[in-house]
Design a protein around this motif. Structure first.
Motif, PDB file in Angstrom:
ATOM      1  N   LYS A  75      54.706  16.111  39.531  1.00  0.00           N
ATOM      2  CA  LYS A  75      54.165  16.845  38.385  1.00  0.00           C
ATOM      3  C   LYS A  75      53.727  15.841  37.331  1.00  0.00           C
ATOM      4  O   LYS A  75      54.517  15.024  36.875  1.00  0.00           O
ATOM      5  CB  LYS A  75      55.219  17.804  37.805  1.00  0.00           C
ATOM      6  CG  LYS A  75      54.694  18.656  36.654  1.00  0.00           C
ATOM      7  CD  LYS A  75      55.748  19.630  36.163  1.00  0.00           C
ATOM      8  CE  LYS A  75      55.221  20.511  35.045  1.00  0.00           C
ATOM      9  NZ  LYS A  75      56.256  21.452  34.544  1.00  0.00           N
ATOM     10  N   ASP A  76      52.459  15.899  36.973  1.00  0.00           N
ATOM     11  CA  ASP A  76      51.900  14.946  36.016  1.00  0.00           C
ATOM     12  C   ASP A  76      52.419  15.209  34.607  1.00  0.00           C
ATOM     13  O   ASP A  76      52.504  16.355  34.154  1.00  0.00           O
ATOM     14  CB  ASP A  76      50.373  15.040  36.038  1.00  0.00           C
ATOM     15  CG  ASP A  76      49.731  14.063  35.085  1.00  0.00           C
ATOM     16  OD1 ASP A  76      50.231  12.925  34.963  1.00  0.00           O
ATOM     17  OD2 ASP A  76      48.718  14.440  34.443  1.00  0.00           O
ATOM     18  N   LYS A  77      52.765  14.115  33.897  1.00  0.00           N
ATOM     19  CA  LYS A  77      53.210  14.218  32.507  1.00  0.00           C
ATOM     20  C   LYS A  77      52.605  13.089  31.680  1.00  0.00           C
ATOM     21  O   LYS A  77      53.301  12.289  31.069  1.00  0.00           O
ATOM     22  CB  LYS A  77      54.740  14.194  32.424  1.00  0.00           C
ATOM     23  CG  LYS A  77      55.397  15.426  33.030  1.00  0.00           C
ATOM     24  CD  LYS A  77      56.869  15.513  32.701  1.00  0.00           C
ATOM     25  CE  LYS A  77      57.464  16.834  33.201  1.00  0.00           C
ATOM     26  NZ  LYS A  77      58.904  16.954  32.858  1.00  0.00           N
ATOM     27  N   LYS A  88      61.881  10.467  37.648  1.00  0.00           N
ATOM     28  CA  LYS A  88      60.798  10.134  36.723  1.00  0.00           C
ATOM     29  C   LYS A  88      60.074   8.870  37.187  1.00  0.00           C
ATOM     30  O   LYS A  88      60.683   7.952  37.747  1.00  0.00           O
ATOM     31  CB  LYS A  88      61.340   9.932  35.310  1.00  0.00           C
ATOM     32  CG  LYS A  88      62.001  11.179  34.721  1.00  0.00           C
ATOM     33  CD  LYS A  88      62.458  10.936  33.300  1.00  0.00           C
ATOM     34  CE  LYS A  88      63.206  12.155  32.741  1.00  0.00           C
ATOM     35  NZ  LYS A  88      62.361  13.358  32.716  1.00  0.00           N
ATOM     36  N   GLY A 121      55.027  10.772  35.322  1.00  0.00           N
ATOM     37  CA  GLY A 121      55.362  12.141  35.670  1.00  0.00           C
ATOM     38  C   GLY A 121      56.755  12.247  36.251  1.00  0.00           C
ATOM     39  O   GLY A 121      57.616  11.403  35.971  1.00  0.00           O
ATOM     40  N   GLU A 122      56.956  13.282  37.054  1.00  0.00           N
ATOM     41  CA  GLU A 122      58.279  13.548  37.601  1.00  0.00           C
ATOM     42  C   GLU A 122      58.139  14.148  38.997  1.00  0.00           C
ATOM     43  O   GLU A 122      57.244  14.948  39.265  1.00  0.00           O
ATOM     44  CB  GLU A 122      59.031  14.512  36.685  1.00  0.00           C
ATOM     45  CG  GLU A 122      60.482  14.718  37.035  1.00  0.00           C
ATOM     46  CD  GLU A 122      61.220  15.488  35.947  1.00  0.00           C
ATOM     47  OE1 GLU A 122      61.469  14.910  34.867  1.00  0.00           O
ATOM     48  OE2 GLU A 122      61.509  16.675  36.167  1.00  0.00           O
TER      49      GLU A 122
END
Length: 427
Positions: free
Chosen positions: A83-85, A394, A410-411
């Motif tokens: 998941k992009d952050k 992370k 991201g994670e």
């Protein structure tokens, strides 16, 4: 760089079967049998219940019948969902597919008693392996699209019963390693340098040697202690880098022969098995793996105008790790035994900055269950299943200003399922 000798055709066939996805921390594969899966491999160097003890502790062959054969298969299904952050990867913006997938890990062993105190044997397995595979359009594709490590290990061994208390074992290990690494050449396109539209692929392999030793102590009729050590194995991988994109001269410019050196880690195991009563048996395991042998991996060019230059560095900075496992067996009746296990497995990855998209690894907890069926004294079938819970993972790897890679932030939501079966036969 292809060779067609029979000596290389057989390992190639075995490697095709042993396509491994990392299940233990790092890219170590504990699934050298399926009979230990139900106990989360607790007691691995002390249990000696079939010929697969050749891998975990060759001294355990002195617990076996005169001749034994054991073969198994583990099916491993890791899941790595990104998941992009806040990544910064130039014109690359696509979402990531699950980078995990099913993999098969076969093994086979044969032990033979030369006399009542001297045993020989041989084992075949895949002690290290990794496959991560993303869709080509994902935002981190300049870091990795596909990363595939395969090993095959052939382990001739000998064991000697010194007396009723002490047994010793020794083995040699011939190991073949193959690596394949695919990524985009970069995150941007420029006139004459279409980095984001060009794919770079490394293929390399090597054969090398190592060794292992073990000792088994029968302290009482109910208690055994096992200690084993497997050496480091240094692989000097040789192969080639190839570029594939819209501009042929640019493809040729980034293509060359290449090499990389990887020193796979050594491992210590201390195990214990204690029979509480006629029904219950307890098992324990503490192991240490010297992952700091892999500080970084330099991929160097060995041909062309840039010969001697580093094409890319995988900055792993791995740390040494510990694993602790506890297990129990319950003898349900003469034919059936139930197995239970739990383990904590430490990752060699230090932090989010050192975590690679090709190895989104983290600490994990094993929860295992299995059953053993003995239709006769000479034959045994083991079945096992394990679920590995992986901590939220992370990643903050790279440099937003680097046109070749960019920054992936991201994670990962990760987990692993393992299913295994092992058949053992005395003859």
């Amino acid at each position: 760089m292809q060779k067609t000798t029979i000596a290389r055709l057989l390992p190639a066939a075995l490697l095709a079967l042993a396509s491994g996805s990392a299940s233990a921390a790092g890219f170590q594969l504990l699934e050298q049998n399926a009979s230990g899966l139900g106990n989360a491999y607790a007691g691995s160097a002390a249990v000696g219940e079939n010929a697969s003890t050749i891998y975990f502790n060759p001294a355990g062959m002195t617990l076996l019948q005169d001749r034994e054969f054991s073969a198994g298969l583990s099916m491993v299904r890791p899941s790595f969902k990104f998941k992009d952050k806040g990544s910064s990867t130039g014109i690359l913006t696509g979402k990531a597919s699950d980078a995990g997938g099913w993999a098969a890990l076969p093994n086979a062993y044969l032990s033979w008693a030369l006399d009542k105190d001297l045993y020989v044997g041989v084992g075949i397995g895949a002690p290290f392996g990794l496959v991560t595979k993303y869709n080509r359009g994902w935002l981190g594709s300049a870091h990795s699209i596909e990363f595939d490590i395969k090993t095959i290990n052939i382990n001739p061994s000998i064991a000697w019963r010194v007396n009723d208390t002490v047994s010793l074992g020794f083995g040699l290990n011939w190991q073949r390693m193959e690596a394949e690494y695919l990524r985009r050449a970069g995150t941007v396109n420029a006139p004459g340098m279409p980095l984001a539209s060009t794919f770079a692929k490394l293929k390399a392999d090597d054969d090398s040697w190592g060794w292992n030793v073990g000792a088994l102590f029968t302290l009482t009729d109910a208690t055994r202690l096992g200690i084993s050590y497997r050496s480091k194995i240094k692989h000097k991988l040789d192969g080639d880098l190839t570029g594939k994109g819209p501009i042929a001269p640019f493809n040729a410019a980034i293509s060359s022969d290449a090499k990389a050196t990887v020193e796979l880690p050594d491992t210590w195991i201390i195990s214990a098995v204690h029979k509480l009563d006629s029904r219950w048996e307890l098992l324990g395991d503490v192991s240490w793996t010297g992952w700091s042998s892999i500080d970084k991996v330099d991929i160097k060019r060995t041909s062309g105008p840039m010969a001697g230059a580093i094409a890319q560095t995988l900055d792993t900075d791995f740390r040494d790790t510990w694993r602790v496992a506890l297990g129990a067996n319950y003898q349900l009746n003469d034919a059936w035994k139930l197995k239970f296990g739990i383990a904590w497995d430490q990752t060699p990855v230090r932090n989010a900055e050192k975590r690679l998209t090709s190895l989104p690894d983290n600490d994990r907890i094993w929860l295992s269950f299995g059953g053993q069926w003995k239709p006769s004294r000479a034959s045994t079938l083991d079945l096992g299943v394990a679920y590995l819970h992986v901590d939220d993972t992370k990643i903050n790897n790279g440099d937003a200003a680097d046109p070749q890679k960019g920054l992936v932030r991201g994670e990962y939501d990760s987990s692993v399922w393992i299913l295994g079966a092992q058949y053992s036969q005395a003859f």
